[in-house]
Write a protein that holds these residues in place. Structure first.
Motif, mmCIF file in Angstrom:
data_model
loop_
_atom_site.group_PDB
_atom_site.id
_atom_site.type_symbol
_atom_site.label_atom_id
_atom_site.label_comp_id
_atom_site.label_asym_id
_atom_site.label_seq_id
_atom_site.Cartn_x
_atom_site.Cartn_y
_atom_site.Cartn_z
ATOM 1 N N PHE A 19 0.828 -1.201 0.000
ATOM 2 C CA PHE A 19 0.000 0.000 0.000
ATOM 3 C C PHE A 19 0.867 1.258 0.000
ATOM 4 O O PHE A 19 0.621 2.200 -0.765
ATOM 5 N N ASP A 20 1.893 1.284 0.851
ATOM 6 C CA ASP A 20 2.807 2.431 0.905
ATOM 7 C C ASP A 20 3.460 2.671 -0.458
ATOM 8 O O ASP A 20 3.544 3.815 -0.931
ATOM 9 N N ARG A 21 3.914 1.591 -1.073
ATOM 10 C CA ARG A 21 4.597 1.706 -2.363
ATOM 11 C C ARG A 21 3.640 2.256 -3.427
ATOM 12 O O ARG A 21 4.010 3.108 -4.239
ATOM 13 N N ALA A 26 1.768 6.677 -6.931
ATOM 14 C CA ALA A 26 0.649 7.511 -7.368
ATOM 15 C C ALA A 26 0.953 8.986 -7.149
ATOM 16 O O ALA A 26 0.651 9.836 -7.997
ATOM 17 N N ALA A 27 1.549 9.305 -6.003
ATOM 18 C CA ALA A 27 1.880 10.694 -5.698
ATOM 19 C C ALA A 27 2.913 11.243 -6.678
ATOM 20 O O ALA A 27 2.951 12.455 -6.930
ATOM 21 N N ALA A 28 3.729 10.358 -7.234
ATOM 22 C CA ALA A 28 4.742 10.770 -8.203
ATOM 23 C C ALA A 28 4.202 10.785 -9.630
ATOM 24 O O ALA A 28 4.938 11.051 -10.577
ATOM 25 N N GLY A 29 2.906 10.493 -9.771
ATOM 26 C CA GLY A 29 2.290 10.531 -11.093
ATOM 27 C C GLY A 29 2.434 9.257 -11.888
ATOM 28 O O GLY A 29 2.155 9.230 -13.094
ATOM 29 N N VAL A 30 2.867 8.174 -11.221
ATOM 30 C CA VAL A 30 3.030 6.886 -11.896
ATOM 31 C C VAL A 30 1.751 6.065 -11.713
ATOM 32 O O VAL A 30 1.230 5.970 -10.600
ATOM 33 N N PRO A 31 1.196 5.468 -12.773
ATOM 34 C CA PRO A 31 0.002 4.626 -12.620
ATOM 35 C C PRO A 31 0.221 3.572 -11.535
ATOM 36 O O PRO A 31 1.267 2.920 -11.487
ATOM 37 N N CYS A 75 -7.241 7.909 6.560
ATOM 38 C CA CYS A 75 -7.257 9.152 5.779
ATOM 39 C C CYS A 75 -6.460 9.081 4.492
ATOM 40 O O CYS A 75 -6.629 9.934 3.614
ATOM 41 N N GLY A 76 -5.571 8.078 4.347
ATOM 42 C CA GLY A 76 -4.744 8.030 3.154
ATOM 43 C C GLY A 76 -3.921 9.295 3.017
ATOM 44 O O GLY A 76 -3.436 9.845 4.011
ATOM 45 N N PRO A 77 -3.775 9.808 1.793
ATOM 46 C CA PRO A 77 -2.965 11.021 1.582
ATOM 47 C C PRO A 77 -3.635 12.306 2.043
ATOM 48 O O PRO A 77 -3.153 13.394 1.726
ATOM 49 N N GLY A 78 -4.757 12.203 2.753
ATOM 50 C CA GLY A 78 -5.329 13.381 3.397
ATOM 51 C C GLY A 78 -6.257 14.218 2.551
ATOM 52 O O GLY A 78 -6.494 15.389 2.858
ATOM 53 N N ALA A 98 2.641 4.802 6.880
ATOM 54 C CA ALA A 98 3.586 5.906 7.043
ATOM 55 C C ALA A 98 3.606 6.793 5.802
ATOM 56 O O ALA A 98 3.676 8.023 5.907
ATOM 57 N N ALA A 99 3.527 6.180 4.620
ATOM 58 C CA ALA A 99 3.528 6.964 3.390
ATOM 59 C C ALA A 99 2.289 7.853 3.322
ATOM 60 O O ALA A 99 2.361 9.013 2.915
ATOM 61 N N ALA A 100 1.151 7.315 3.726
ATOM 62 C CA ALA A 100 -0.084 8.096 3.706
ATOM 63 C C ALA A 100 0.017 9.309 4.618
ATOM 64 O O ALA A 100 -0.363 10.427 4.240
ATOM 65 N N VAL A 101 0.523 9.110 5.811
ATOM 66 C CA VAL A 101 0.625 10.209 6.770
ATOM 67 C C VAL A 101 1.593 11.276 6.265
ATOM 68 O O VAL A 101 1.326 12.480 6.382
ATOM 69 N N ARG A 102 2.706 10.852 5.683
ATOM 70 C CA ARG A 102 3.654 11.835 5.135
ATOM 71 C C ARG A 102 3.004 12.656 4.026
ATOM 72 O O ARG A 102 3.155 13.884 3.960
ATOM 73 N N LEU A 103 2.279 11.997 3.130
ATOM 74 C CA LEU A 103 1.629 12.704 2.028
ATOM 75 C C LEU A 103 0.532 13.636 2.534
ATOM 76 O O LEU A 103 0.349 14.741 2.020
ATOM 77 N N ALA A 104 -0.215 13.183 3.537
ATOM 78 C CA ALA A 104 -1.263 14.034 4.112
ATOM 79 C C ALA A 104 -0.666 15.286 4.727
ATOM 80 O O ALA A 104 -1.175 16.402 4.524
ATOM 81 N N ARG A 105 0.408 15.119 5.472
ATOM 82 C CA ARG A 105 1.037 16.278 6.098
ATOM 83 C C ARG A 105 1.623 17.216 5.058
ATOM 84 O O ARG A 105 1.607 18.441 5.225
ATOM 85 N N ALA A 106 2.134 16.653 3.959
ATOM 86 C CA ALA A 106 2.736 17.480 2.908
ATOM 87 C C ALA A 106 1.703 18.391 2.252
ATOM 88 O O ALA A 106 2.060 19.466 1.740
ATOM 89 N N ARG A 107 0.427 17.984 2.263
ATOM 90 C CA ARG A 107 -0.601 18.836 1.679
ATOM 91 C C ARG A 107 -1.272 19.715 2.723
ATOM 92 O O ARG A 107 -2.290 20.346 2.464
ATOM 93 N N GLY A 108 -0.700 19.739 3.938
ATOM 94 C CA GLY A 108 -1.170 20.636 4.973
ATOM 95 C C GLY A 108 -2.186 20.051 5.927
ATOM 96 O O GLY A 108 -2.709 20.764 6.788
ATOM 97 N N ALA A 109 -2.479 18.759 5.807
ATOM 98 C CA ALA A 109 -3.450 18.126 6.702
ATOM 99 C C ALA A 109 -2.784 17.755 8.023
ATOM 100 O O ALA A 109 -1.585 17.451 8.078
#
Length: 226
Positions: A19-21, A26-31, A75-78, A98-109
Motif C-alpha cells: 500500500f505504501d509503495r 501515485a503521488a509521483a504521477g506513476v500509474p 485518511c490516506g494522503p489526506g 507511514a507513506a499516507a501520513v507523510r503525504l497528508a502532512r505534505a498537503r497541509g493536513a
C-alpha cells in the motif's frame, strides 16, 4: 511521551508495504493500480491516484455533513482531511500507513500514524467520523469497526460511511492485495459492505442509520448512536 504503538499484525506488514509503495508511485504521477482479491477469488480494483487527488467526485456530500470536529479514519494522503481544514473545520486524519501520513502532512493536513483500534485523541468526543473510500473494510470485521466508531463518537456525534452499491454483495475475511508492478500478493484482513447489508451491522453496534444518499455513483450513509 512516546506515541502509541501502531498495530500491524506481522502477517499484514507485506500488505502495508504494498500500500505504501502504491501511494508513493501515485503521488509521483506513476500509474498505480491495486487489486484486492477476496476469498472467493473476486477481484476489486482501485487506482491509488484517486486517493491522491485534491477532490474525488462524490466528496461534496461527505464534506458538507462534517460541520464539527471530524476524525478521518484511514485518511490516506489526506484528501478529505485537507479539504475540511480548508473549510475552516477541525479535522484529524489517522492511518497506519507511514507513506499516507507523510503525504497528508505534505498537503497541509493534520495527520497521525495510528490504528483506529488503538489509543486515539478525542476518544468519545468526536462530532463526526469519516469512513470513506472503502474504509468500512478496515480490519476485516465491519461489526467490530462500527462498535469502535460508536465508542469514539460524542453522544450526539455522527458517522458518515461509504458503502458499496446495493446488490454487489458483502464479504469479510482475509483477502490478498496485488499490484501491477510485479510484487508478490500480500494477505490482508478486509471487508466489503453493500448498502443493503449495512442496517443489521449498525444495529449490532448500537448505531442507527439516519440517512443514505448517492453522489457520482458512490453510496453513503450517516449513522448515529441509538
Amino acid at each position: 511521551m512516546s506515541a502509541p504503538t501502531v498495530i500491524c499484525p506481522p502477517d499484514e506488514r507485506a500488505a502495508l508495504d504494498t500500500f505504501d509503495r502504491a501511494l508513493r508511485r501515485a503521488a509521483a504521477g506513476v500509474p498505480s493500480l491495486l487489486s484486492l482479491r477476496d476469498a472467493d477469488g473476486n477481484e476489486h480494483r482501485v487506482d491509488a491516484a484517486d486517493w491522491c487527488r485534491a477532490y474525488r467526485p462524490g466528496d461534496a456530500g461527505l464534506l458538507d455533513r462534517c460541520t464539527g470536529a471530524t476524525l478521518d479514519i484511514g485518511c490516506g494522503p489526506g484528501r478529505l482531511t485537507s479539504a475540511l481544514l480548508g473549510r475552516g473545520r477541525k479535522a484529524l486524519g489517522i492511518d497506519v500507513s507511514a507513506a499516507a501520513v507523510r503525504l497528508a502532512r505534505a498537503r497541509g493536513a493534520l495527520a497521525l500514524r495510528r490504528d483506529v483500534f488503538g489509543p486515539l485523541p478525542g476518544h468519545g468526543r468526536w462530532e463526526h467520523l469519516l469512513l470513506a473510500d472503502g474504509n468500512l473494510g478496515i480490519g476485516g470485521d465491519p461489526a467490530a469497526l462500527l462498535r469502535r466508531c460508536r465508542d469514539l463518537l460524542a453522544p450526539d456525534g455522527q458517522l458518515h460511511a461509504e458503502q458499496e452499491p446495493p446488490g454487489t454483495g458483502s464479504w469479510a475475511g482475509t483477502a490478498t492485495l496485488h499490484t501491477t508492478d510485479g510484487h508478490a500478493a500480500a494477505p490482508l484482513r478486509w471487508a466489503q459492505v453493500a448498502a443493503d447489508d449495512l442496517a443489521p451491522l449498525a444495529r449490532a453496534a448500537a448505531l442507527t442509520v439516519l440517512s443514505t444518499w448517492t453522489e457520482e455513483g458512490r453510496w453513503f450513509a450517516t449513522l448515529a448512536a441509538g
